[in-house]
Design a protein around this motif. Sequence first.
Motif, PDB file in Angstrom:
ATOM      1  N   UNK A 169      22.584 -13.036  15.357  1.00  0.00           N
ATOM      2  CA  UNK A 169      21.502 -13.197  16.324  1.00  0.00           C
ATOM      3  C   UNK A 169      20.618 -14.382  15.928  1.00  0.00           C
ATOM      4  N   UNK A 170      20.296 -14.473  14.640  1.00  0.00           N
ATOM      5  CA  UNK A 170      19.449 -15.562  14.149  1.00  0.00           C
ATOM      6  C   UNK A 170      20.173 -16.900  14.240  1.00  0.00           C
ATOM      7  N   UNK A 171      21.466 -16.878  13.910  1.00  0.00           N
ATOM      8  CA  UNK A 171      22.239 -18.113  13.921  1.00  0.00           C
ATOM      9  C   UNK A 171      22.463 -18.624  15.344  1.00  0.00           C
ATOM     10  N   UNK A 172      22.672 -17.695  16.272  1.00  0.00           N
ATOM     11  CA  UNK A 172      22.927 -18.099  17.649  1.00  0.00           C
ATOM     12  C   UNK A 172      24.376 -17.952  18.056  1.00  0.00           C
ATOM     13  N   UNK A 173      25.118 -17.077  17.348  1.00  0.00           N
ATOM     14  CA  UNK A 173      26.516 -16.809  17.683  1.00  0.00           C
ATOM     15  C   UNK A 173      26.561 -15.654  18.683  1.00  0.00           C
TER      16      UNK A 173
END
Length: 430
Positions: A169-173
């Motif tokens: 979620x933080x990475x953007x996957x």
Amino acid sequence: MSAVAKAPADIAAAVIDPSAYAEWDSLLDKFDVLRRDMPVALIENGDLHDPFWLVTGYDDVMRISKDNATFLNNPRGVLFGFREGEEMIKTITGGSPHLVNSLVALDAPKHPKYRRLTQEWFMPQNLKQLEAEIGLLAKATVDRLVESGTEADFVPLVSAPYPLHVVMQILGVPEEDEQRMLFLTQQMFGGQDEDLSKTGVPNMTVEQTTQLVVGAVADFEAYFARLTQEKRANPTDDVASVIANAKVDDEYLSDRDMAGYYIIVASAGHDTTSASTAGAMMALAQDPEQFQRLKANRDLLPGIVEEAIRWTSPVQHFMRTAAKDVEVGGVIVKEGDWLMINYVAANHDARIFENPRKFNAARSPNRHLAFGAGAHQCLGLHMARMEMKILFNELLDRIETVELAGEPKRAKSSFVGGLKTLPLRYTLSK
């Protein structure tokens, strides 16, 4: 390399054997012997690998971790490798010993410039804004455990998917790609274990293991190359957009450096937290009184989390290269020598941690080295602690009692390790 303090053959073989890390107590016994008799020991195994100094004492590991001018990350492999595998990697990379050119493989002045690109994302003030969202992920994770009945394997159901979901979620996957990220991480870090690698093949050769890891890294790189194009065209509020659009000295990161950055966040950002989470749950399942004290007093949670991280030491070693002749633990290490700083051994040093094999949530102080120290201290340490606290708060609300329902099994891995199975039996709170 100075041929002194040479480790006995059985110990020299064990410290590089992935299977030895699955036999935890036996391995700790060997580290105890080394720490007592030769805290800086020469490890040689014929022509299988380059000789190196194994450092097992807490004070020495702390010193090496903090002295990044004397003990370098980049000139040689930052992870232990066999000669055959190292030669394969150099052929693939055009001479670099690093298959993944991530933050852990960099020295100053490049390392601090790259680290600063995302450091703010992982600081407590930013993570605080994500607490509510992570709380929802924790609740959904515990819902699955509750819905599974009264027995489950905690690792695949809880401790593996939860931190994976948080970091993605933080990475953007996208969520639909999370299982692919988990599969590739397990092949890259757990390639020595037939269960985690999904090969079903025990005792793979060095060539087979290296090919498996190389394939996982190539798949990671292809995935993140496509993600980079997307995040440059349409940047969003996530870490992938930061990496894709970051510039150092007015230039975008090279494709290789960018891939390394993505991979370290995507893989180390969840696998290590998974190991610590499973370790904490195993300790609580083995100690019902401690579990009930924690249910009654959540102020004990930080101690549980910190002790779990020490007790499991998910990142088990890193390698360093001496930049000059230096004395370590009474041994003269020559310029260019290779050293292994072993966090498992350091975090079980009885001179620092009383009765180190006992899980003690009240341990204070608890200045463990599981996150490393100095300039290379783990970028995600605040996130790992927060994730674990939020999850265990949810678990303690929903689970009344817990015990082992079978024998837990550890991964066969000399780098990132932890439990691969944790069968539990539990009752639910009314």
